[in-house]
Design a protein around this motif. Structure first.
Motif, PDB file in Angstrom:
ATOM      1  N   GLN A   1      50.876  57.563  32.446  1.00  0.00           N
ATOM      2  CA  GLN A   1      49.599  56.908  32.659  1.00  0.00           C
ATOM      3  C   GLN A   1      49.615  55.533  31.999  1.00  0.00           C
ATOM      4  O   GLN A   1      50.153  55.354  30.909  1.00  0.00           O
ATOM      5  CB  GLN A   1      48.465  57.762  32.095  1.00  0.00           C
ATOM      6  N   VAL A   2      49.012  54.558  32.682  1.00  0.00           N
ATOM      7  CA  VAL A   2      48.982  53.174  32.203  1.00  0.00           C
ATOM      8  C   VAL A   2      47.634  52.557  32.534  1.00  0.00           C
ATOM      9  O   VAL A   2      46.865  53.081  33.346  1.00  0.00           O
ATOM     10  CB  VAL A   2      50.100  52.320  32.850  1.00  0.00           C
ATOM     11  N   TRP A   3      47.364  51.438  31.898  1.00  0.00           N
ATOM     12  CA  TRP A   3      46.212  50.625  32.258  1.00  0.00           C
ATOM     13  C   TRP A   3      46.624  49.590  33.308  1.00  0.00           C
ATOM     14  O   TRP A   3      47.680  48.976  33.205  1.00  0.00           O
ATOM     15  CB  TRP A   3      45.667  49.894  31.032  1.00  0.00           C
ATOM     16  N   VAL A   4      45.778  49.425  34.311  1.00  0.00           N
ATOM     17  CA  VAL A   4      45.926  48.337  35.287  1.00  0.00           C
ATOM     18  C   VAL A   4      44.888  47.284  34.916  1.00  0.00           C
ATOM     19  O   VAL A   4      43.686  47.564  34.910  1.00  0.00           O
ATOM     20  CB  VAL A   4      45.707  48.833  36.733  1.00  0.00           C
ATOM     21  N   ILE A   5      45.345  46.062  34.606  1.00  0.00           N
ATOM     22  CA  ILE A   5      44.482  45.055  33.982  1.00  0.00           C
ATOM     23  C   ILE A   5      44.496  43.760  34.798  1.00  0.00           C
ATOM     24  O   ILE A   5      45.525  43.391  35.371  1.00  0.00           O
ATOM     25  CB  ILE A   5      44.962  44.789  32.540  1.00  0.00           C
ATOM     26  N   TRP A   6      43.343  43.081  34.844  1.00  0.00           N
ATOM     27  CA  TRP A   6      43.267  41.768  35.478  1.00  0.00           C
ATOM     28  C   TRP A   6      42.147  40.953  34.829  1.00  0.00           C
ATOM     29  O   TRP A   6      41.236  41.506  34.198  1.00  0.00           O
ATOM     30  CB  TRP A   6      43.051  41.875  36.988  1.00  0.00           C
ATOM     31  N   SER A   7      42.219  39.645  34.981  1.00  0.00           N
ATOM     32  CA  SER A   7      41.202  38.769  34.398  1.00  0.00           C
ATOM     33  C   SER A   7      39.919  38.845  35.219  1.00  0.00           C
ATOM     34  O   SER A   7      39.924  39.193  36.406  1.00  0.00           O
ATOM     35  CB  SER A   7      41.702  37.324  34.358  1.00  0.00           C
ATOM     36  N   GLN A   8      38.811  38.483  34.582  1.00  0.00           N
ATOM     37  CA  GLN A   8      37.509  38.553  35.262  1.00  0.00           C
ATOM     38  C   GLN A   8      37.365  37.512  36.362  1.00  0.00           C
ATOM     39  O   GLN A   8      36.464  37.613  37.193  1.00  0.00           O
ATOM     40  CB  GLN A   8      36.382  38.417  34.235  1.00  0.00           C
ATOM     41  N   GLY A   9      38.244  36.530  36.377  1.00  0.00           N
ATOM     42  CA  GLY A   9      38.181  35.515  37.428  1.00  0.00           C
ATOM     43  C   GLY A   9      39.083  35.808  38.619  1.00  0.00           C
ATOM     44  O   GLY A   9      39.040  35.093  39.616  1.00  0.00           O
ATOM     45  N   SER A  10      39.902  36.855  38.514  1.00  0.00           N
ATOM     46  CA  SER A  10      40.838  37.175  39.601  1.00  0.00           C
ATOM     47  C   SER A  10      40.157  37.995  40.691  1.00  0.00           C
ATOM     48  O   SER A  10      39.147  38.649  40.464  1.00  0.00           O
ATOM     49  CB  SER A  10      42.031  37.953  39.042  1.00  0.00           C
ATOM     50  N   GLY A  11      40.766  37.987  41.866  1.00  0.00           N
ATOM     51  CA  GLY A  11      40.252  38.769  42.985  1.00  0.00           C
ATOM     52  C   GLY A  11      39.171  38.019  43.744  1.00  0.00           C
ATOM     53  O   GLY A  11      38.853  36.847  43.480  1.00  0.00           O
ATOM     54  N   VAL A  12      38.600  38.689  44.720  1.00  0.00           N
ATOM     55  CA  VAL A  12      37.590  38.086  45.584  1.00  0.00           C
ATOM     56  C   VAL A  12      36.513  39.118  45.881  1.00  0.00           C
ATOM     57  O   VAL A  12      36.788  40.316  46.008  1.00  0.00           O
ATOM     58  CB  VAL A  12      38.232  37.576  46.904  1.00  0.00           C
ATOM     59  N   VAL A  13      35.257  38.662  45.938  1.00  0.00           N
ATOM     60  CA  VAL A  13      34.138  39.532  46.275  1.00  0.00           C
ATOM     61  C   VAL A  13      33.680  39.173  47.686  1.00  0.00           C
ATOM     62  O   VAL A  13      33.320  38.015  47.953  1.00  0.00           O
ATOM     63  CB  VAL A  13      32.972  39.375  45.274  1.00  0.00           C
ATOM     64  N   LEU A  14      33.690  40.140  48.572  1.00  0.00           N
ATOM     65  CA  LEU A  14      33.275  39.946  49.967  1.00  0.00           C
ATOM     66  C   LEU A  14      31.890  40.563  50.132  1.00  0.00           C
ATOM     67  O   LEU A  14      31.689  41.741  49.833  1.00  0.00           O
ATOM     68  CB  LEU A  14      34.274  40.599  50.918  1.00  0.00           C
ATOM     69  N   TYR A  15      30.960  39.756  50.634  1.00  0.00           N
ATOM     70  CA  TYR A  15      29.563  40.190  50.700  1.00  0.00           C
ATOM     71  C   TYR A  15      29.159  40.706  52.077  1.00  0.00           C
ATOM     72  O   TYR A  15      28.325  41.588  52.199  1.00  0.00           O
ATOM     73  CB  TYR A  15      28.631  39.044  50.279  1.00  0.00           C
ATOM     74  N   ASP A  16      29.723  40.126  53.121  1.00  0.00           N
ATOM     75  CA  ASP A  16      29.309  40.514  54.480  1.00  0.00           C
ATOM     76  C   ASP A  16      30.143  41.700  54.932  1.00  0.00           C
ATOM     77  O   ASP A  16      31.129  41.573  55.659  1.00  0.00           O
ATOM     78  CB  ASP A  16      29.476  39.328  55.439  1.00  0.00           C
ATOM     79  N   VAL A  17      29.757  42.885  54.460  1.00  0.00           N
ATOM     80  CA  VAL A  17      30.515  44.104  54.736  1.00  0.00           C
ATOM     81  C   VAL A  17      29.617  45.141  55.403  1.00  0.00           C
ATOM     82  O   VAL A  17      28.413  45.060  55.374  1.00  0.00           O
ATOM     83  CB  VAL A  17      31.120  44.677  53.446  1.00  0.00           C
TER      84      VAL A  17
ATOM     85  N   ARG B   1      44.756  41.164  44.774  1.00  0.00           N
ATOM     86  CA  ARG B   1      46.122  41.242  45.275  1.00  0.00           C
ATOM     87  C   ARG B   1      47.040  41.901  44.246  1.00  0.00           C
ATOM     88  O   ARG B   1      46.823  41.784  43.032  1.00  0.00           O
ATOM     89  CB  ARG B   1      46.632  39.844  45.639  1.00  0.00           C
ATOM     90  N   PRO B   2      48.084  42.603  44.711  1.00  0.00           N
ATOM     91  CA  PRO B   2      48.982  43.326  43.794  1.00  0.00           C
ATOM     92  C   PRO B   2      49.583  42.456  42.707  1.00  0.00           C
ATOM     93  O   PRO B   2      49.771  42.912  41.571  1.00  0.00           O
ATOM     94  CB  PRO B   2      50.060  43.880  44.727  1.00  0.00           C
ATOM     95  N   GLU B   3      49.881  41.185  43.004  1.00  0.00           N
ATOM     96  CA  GLU B   3      50.512  40.323  41.999  1.00  0.00           C
ATOM     97  C   GLU B   3      49.509  39.790  40.982  1.00  0.00           C
ATOM     98  O   GLU B   3      49.908  39.178  39.970  1.00  0.00           O
ATOM     99  CB  GLU B   3      51.244  39.158  42.669  1.00  0.00           C
ATOM    100  N   GLN B   4      48.194  39.984  41.212  1.00  0.00           N
ATOM    101  CA  GLN B   4      47.184  39.564  40.243  1.00  0.00           C
ATOM    102  C   GLN B   4      46.946  40.633  39.175  1.00  0.00           C
ATOM    103  O   GLN B   4      46.182  40.401  38.238  1.00  0.00           O
ATOM    104  CB  GLN B   4      45.863  39.243  40.956  1.00  0.00           C
ATOM    105  N   LEU B   5      47.570  41.771  39.333  1.00  0.00           N
ATOM    106  CA  LEU B   5      47.401  42.881  38.409  1.00  0.00           C
ATOM    107  C   LEU B   5      48.608  42.980  37.475  1.00  0.00           C
ATOM    108  O   LEU B   5      49.717  42.605  37.841  1.00  0.00           O
ATOM    109  CB  LEU B   5      47.261  44.200  39.177  1.00  0.00           C
ATOM    110  N   ARG B   6      48.379  43.488  36.287  1.00  0.00           N
ATOM    111  CA  ARG B   6      49.485  43.816  35.397  1.00  0.00           C
ATOM    112  C   ARG B   6      49.270  45.216  34.835  1.00  0.00           C
ATOM    113  O   ARG B   6      48.135  45.729  34.843  1.00  0.00           O
ATOM    114  CB  ARG B   6      49.622  42.793  34.268  1.00  0.00           C
TER     115      ARG B   6
END
Length: 363
Positions: A347-363, A281-286
């Motif tokens: 140009q900038v870095w877009v950074i997030w923690s390794q625990g953020s976000g979601v992995v969807l498998y049934d694609v 999600r956009p708010e999980q990124l910095r």
């Protein structure tokens, strides 16, 4: 309290509701959420008895109500247009159901006064519907539905005709009203904010089917499908494949489109090479001018647009792997060199923690 089992509704060859099964608990504020045409209102109308299922059964407590007409069900409905009698006062609109049941006059008076007080309209009992605001009319419709003390109260997008400020106020009032009465509410809406604000659980529907049924928190943080993730809030998506990570069992790798590598905390659900979709999600990124730490993920890109939104700034960033993503940055975090970078579209870095976000498998 309510069980919907394998319920479908067809209109000729068109399938409006497709084999839906749900269980709704007593005293629950349950929300049916989805876009126009997803089948949510058709499902509500089948619970109310205005539509008959093509297949499947509906049980209210110990009674199969599938074939019972609406007026014999212990269910009341608040419609989108409120359906008030224009020639009746507030008091008479609310009293209508009790008078139809031929309740004693003293009981009617007492119960109407209680219902009017419950929705905060004690000073408006003699007014006509045309003399009321949209929010006040909605309160009358609610009181009229609640006065019969139904086991279920069905609400079909009752806030859609109100302006934003009144609608937001009514969300909290509805949640408080449900908590005070203890009546089970089933609420239909296409508005994500309404569902997330009021409901104990939300079912997301799409093309007549259930995508996910969960609490608002789980639905937002752990969506089960891409549609659920997209429909509830905003999400950046990346196609990818699982990568092996050697002896490290606490993280696994994902090779994103454009050959970017990221690490994900946890164990992979599948073998290396399995296709996945990674969503964040956009708010999980910095954003940062500095490279990510070893325990973070980062992608490099160029700011192409920034929009001030009051409490935050919405950024559009074109990544080196060709992906265009959105980042939402609280304005209190923007200062110094980062503000200058935004204004110059650097140009900038877009950074997030390794625990953020979601992995969807049934694609």
């Amino acid at each position: 309290m309510l069980e919907i089992k394998d319920v479908s509704k067809k209109y000729g060859s068109a399938v409006a509701v497709n084999s839906v099964s749900l269980r709704i608990e007593r005293g629950e504020f349950f929300c049916i959420l989805g876009p126009s045409g997803c089948g949510k209102t058709t499902l509500l109308r089948m619970i109310a008895g205005f539509e008959r299922p093509s297949s499947g059964r509906i049980r209210l407590e110990d009674t199969d109500i599938t074939d019972i007409p609406p007026y014999q069900r212990d269910v009341n409905t608040v419609f989108q247009n409120y359906a008030l009698f224009p020639h009746y006062s507030v008091f008479d609109n609310i009293a209508y159901g009790l008078r139809a049941k031929k309740c004693p006059a003293a009981e009617i008076s007492d119960r109407v006064e209680q219902a009017i007080a419950l929705v905060g309209l004690s000073d408006l009992a003699t007014r006509m519907p045309a003399q009321l605001s949209g929010g006040q009319q909605q309160r009358v419709a609610l009181a009229r539905a609640l006065i019969n003390r139904p086991k279920l109260l069905l609400l079909d997008e009752p806030l859609s005709a109100l302006d934003k400020k009144i609608s937001e106020q009514m969300r909290y009032e509805l949640a408080d009203l449900q908590a005070k009465t203890g009546i089970t509410f089933i609420y239909v809406t296409h508005n994500q904010a309404e569902a997330m604000t009021m409901a104990h659980r939300v079912v997301v529907m799409n093309n007549g089917c259930v995508e996910q049924c969960a609490s608002p928190t789980e639905l937002y943080q752990r969506p089960a499908t891409r549609f659920a993730a997209e429909f509830v809030g905003s999400m950046n998506f990346f196609d990818g494949t699982i990568e092996p990570m050697g002896g490290d069992t606490d993280t696994f790798g994902i090779l994103l489109e454009g050959q970017a590598h990221i690490r994900r905390r946890g164990q992979a659900d599948g073998k290396p090479g399995r296709s996945v979709v990674f969503g964040i999600r956009p708010e999980q990124l910095r954003v940062s001018l500095l490279e990510p730490k070893e325990y973070e993920n980062g992608l490099f890109g160029q700011i192409t647009r920034h929009v001030f939104m009051g409490d935050a700034t919405q950024l559009q960033i074109h990544l080196q792997n060709g992906k265009l993503i959105e980042v939402k940055v609280p304005n209190y975090l923007l200062a110094g060199d980062l503000v200058m970078a935004l204004e110059a579209n650097e140009q900038v870095w877009v950074i997030w923690s390794q625990g953020s976000g979601v992995v969807l498998y049934d694609v």
